[in-house]
Design an enzyme around this catalytic site. Structure first.
Site, PDB file in Angstrom:
ATOM      1  N   GLU A 176      32.154  43.590  -0.715  1.00 51.19           N
ATOM      2  CA  GLU A 176      31.806  44.606   0.400  1.00 51.19           C
ATOM      3  C   GLU A 176      31.176  44.059   1.675  1.00 51.19           C
ATOM      4  O   GLU A 176      31.146  44.631   2.641  1.00 51.19           O
ATOM      5  CB  GLU A 176      31.003  45.579  -0.126  1.00 51.19           C
ATOM      6  CG  GLU A 176      29.411  44.933  -0.563  1.00 51.19           C
ATOM      7  CD  GLU A 176      29.375  44.406  -1.855  1.00 51.19           C
ATOM      8  OE1 GLU A 176      28.316  44.256  -2.450  1.00 51.19           O
ATOM      9  OE2 GLU A 176      30.361  43.885  -2.510  1.00 51.19           O
ATOM     10  N   CYS A 281      34.004  27.269  -3.493  1.00 50.82           N
ATOM     11  CA  CYS A 281      33.734  26.848  -4.762  1.00 50.82           C
ATOM     12  C   CYS A 281      34.169  25.469  -5.026  1.00 50.82           C
ATOM     13  O   CYS A 281      33.707  24.543  -5.817  1.00 50.82           O
ATOM     14  CB  CYS A 281      34.048  27.488  -5.862  1.00 50.82           C
ATOM     15  SG  CYS A 281      35.778  27.857  -6.043  1.00 50.82           S
TER      16      CYS A 281
END
Length: 499
Positions: A176, A281
């Site tokens: 979001e 990541c």
């Protein structure tokens, strides 16, 4: 103010919950957009649309699917800049980095275009008298993807192209924090001819996520995010009978041996640690210097890091943008502030950095911490920001043991001129992706991406062959047909009788 709504059934669907979340321009700190946050009832409605679409899409021909995918690939290519601009505006990364993200996502679309080969089955004939055995793979049904803020276009494209290519329908729940890129991807898919309801984008927060994890009509869930959330996704969805691939966090190490090209190693460390502001990541967040090279390596990294230009992502001269939110910026800074008290030498302190004319942006500079201990917070936690830790080891064996002791096992790299040492490393290191003189060993699209230990929950890595297998299930069919010569008398099948 702009509002980002859901994309369900091939069209925009306004949020019905009455709940909205703010979307901020990280370069200015200004709230520019609001995004609809779905209720559990809206999740039910989206899944119902996807379930209905599966009835026809799951039975569609491979030719029909690949026709859409080839058209989709062309539209994505033509809209690279438009997608990148949405990423820059809501995530903050520089435009060139956003373009690179789109390019890596396109690799998986291209893999999906070749799904006809990926879905070829197996056949064994005459396993017994007139008995044949075939192995085929079929789609699961409705599958869901829950994706992070750091790659709002690439990570969704790691999931849904293979999912729909193999015959599934898809419900995407993007972050979001930067939702617009996901809607653009879905709009282009519809323009390419993907039938309504095959790809749906449902915006939301934990309410939407939990509803997807519990929904009886969702057969599988793909996730990329932090380790605690990945563990929760895996535990919850598995308990509800779903197939799960949940990719978690990381603390990626780069082992630098004494014989390495230190200039190349320093270049790699800077790009891998600070690219995309460290919000990835696969960032290298820990360099392990072996032997007496530590001081020289740290100096080379510092010299390069000090030259990186930080600024708004839409400025073509910027090499690094802001962080996604002010709260995340403050959290990253806290690790640097606490490093000295936990024994580290703060070589570069990037906290307190601002950009003239954009003082309210979520800015932070590059930080470099030397002689970091393995029990310090800066080493143990995934910081997800432009902070590089340097640790020292006396020997190759000590360095490998240090890396293998980490609870994370996403990716790792070694820099050396010694082929024998590199071969040992790739076999001895406990990580899912390994680079040899390559700092960020993200596999190309036709190999699979995924880590070990606390970096992956579930049995399948993402995209590549693992991705195809994750979104399909195997079926073995054993058949036996009578020989035409054994047909009942009086029935002529058009075959000559063998007497």
């Amino acid at each position: 103010m702009k509002t980002v709504n859901h994309w369900i059934g091939g069209k925009t669907v306004e949020g019905a919950s009455g709940n909205y979340g703010p979307v901020t321009d990280p370069a200015t700190g200004e709230v520019t957009t609001r995004v609809a946050l779905a209720s559990a009832a809206e999740v039910d409605a989206a899944v119902a649309v996807a379930k209905e679409a599966f009835l026809s899409w799951g039975q569609s021909s491979l030719a029909a699917r690949t026709k859409v995918l080839f058209a989709y690939r062309a539209l994505l290519d033509a809209n690279r800049d438009a997608i990148a601009e949405l990423i820059v505006a809501e995530h903050g990364k520089v435009h060139s980095d956003a373009l690179g993200e789109v390019a890596r996502g396109l690799e998986i679309v291209e893999l999906a275009c070749g799904i006809t080969t990926q879905l070829k089955g197996e056949l064994s004939t005459s396993v017994s008298n007139r008995v044949d055995v075939a192995a085929i793979r079929q789609p699961l049904g409705v599958v869901a993807g829950i994706t992070p803020f750091n790659f709002p276009a690439m990570v969704p494209m790691w999931m849904f192209p293979l999912a729909v290519a193999t015959g599934n329908t898809f419900v995407l729940k993007p972050s979001e924090k930067d939702p617009s890129a996901a809607n653009k991807l879905a709009e282009l898919a519809t323009e390419a001819g993907l039938p309504d309801g095959v790809l749906n984008v449902l915006h939301g927060d934990k309410v939407a996520v939990d509803a997807l994890l519990a929904h009886p009509d969702v057969a599988a869930v793909s996730f990329v995010g932090s380790t605690p959330i990945a563990r929760h996704i895996h535990t919850t969805a598995s308990a509800n009978g779903k197939r799960v691939q949940a990719l978690g966090g990381a603390k990626n190490h780069m082992l630098v041996l004494p014989d390495a090209d230190l200039d190349a190693a320093a270049d790699a460390a800077v790009s891998a640690a600070y690219g995309s502001a460290g919000e990835r990541c696969m960032a290298i967040s820990a360099v392990v210097a072996v032997g007496a090279i530590g001081d020289e390596l740290v100096q080379k990294i510092r010299e390069r890091a000090e030259k990186i230009k930080i600024g708004p992502g839409n400025d073509p001269t910027s090499e690094m943008g802001p962080l996604i939110t002010a709260a995340h910026r403050d959290k990253v800074a806290s690790y640097v502030h606490g490093a000295a008290a936990q024994g580290a030498e703060v070589v570069l302190d990037g906290t307190g950095y601002t950009v003239e004319g954009h003082e309210n942006g979520h800015w932070i500079g590059l930080s470099l911490l030397d002689r970091v201990s393995t029990d310090s917070d800066a080493y143990r936690d995934e910081i997800f920001g432009p902070v590089l830790c340097v640790l020292r080891a006396d020997t190759y064996e000590e360095g490998v043991a240090l890396i293998n002791a980490s609870p994370f096992g996403n990716g790792t790299a070694i820099f050396t001129r010694d082929g024998g040492a590199a071969r040992r490393f790739q076999l001895e290191i406990q990580a899912g992706m390994v680079g040899v003189n390559v700092p960020i060993p993200v596999p190309v699209g036709y190999h699979s991406f995924g880590g070990w230990k606390d970096s992956l929950f579930g049995d399948h890595h993402i995209y590549g062959n693992d991705g195809v297998h994750f979104y399909t299930r195997g079926k073995v069919v054993t058949t036996r047909w009578p020989d035409p010569s054994e047909a009942p008398s009086g029935v002529d099948l058009g075959f000559p009788r063998n007497h």
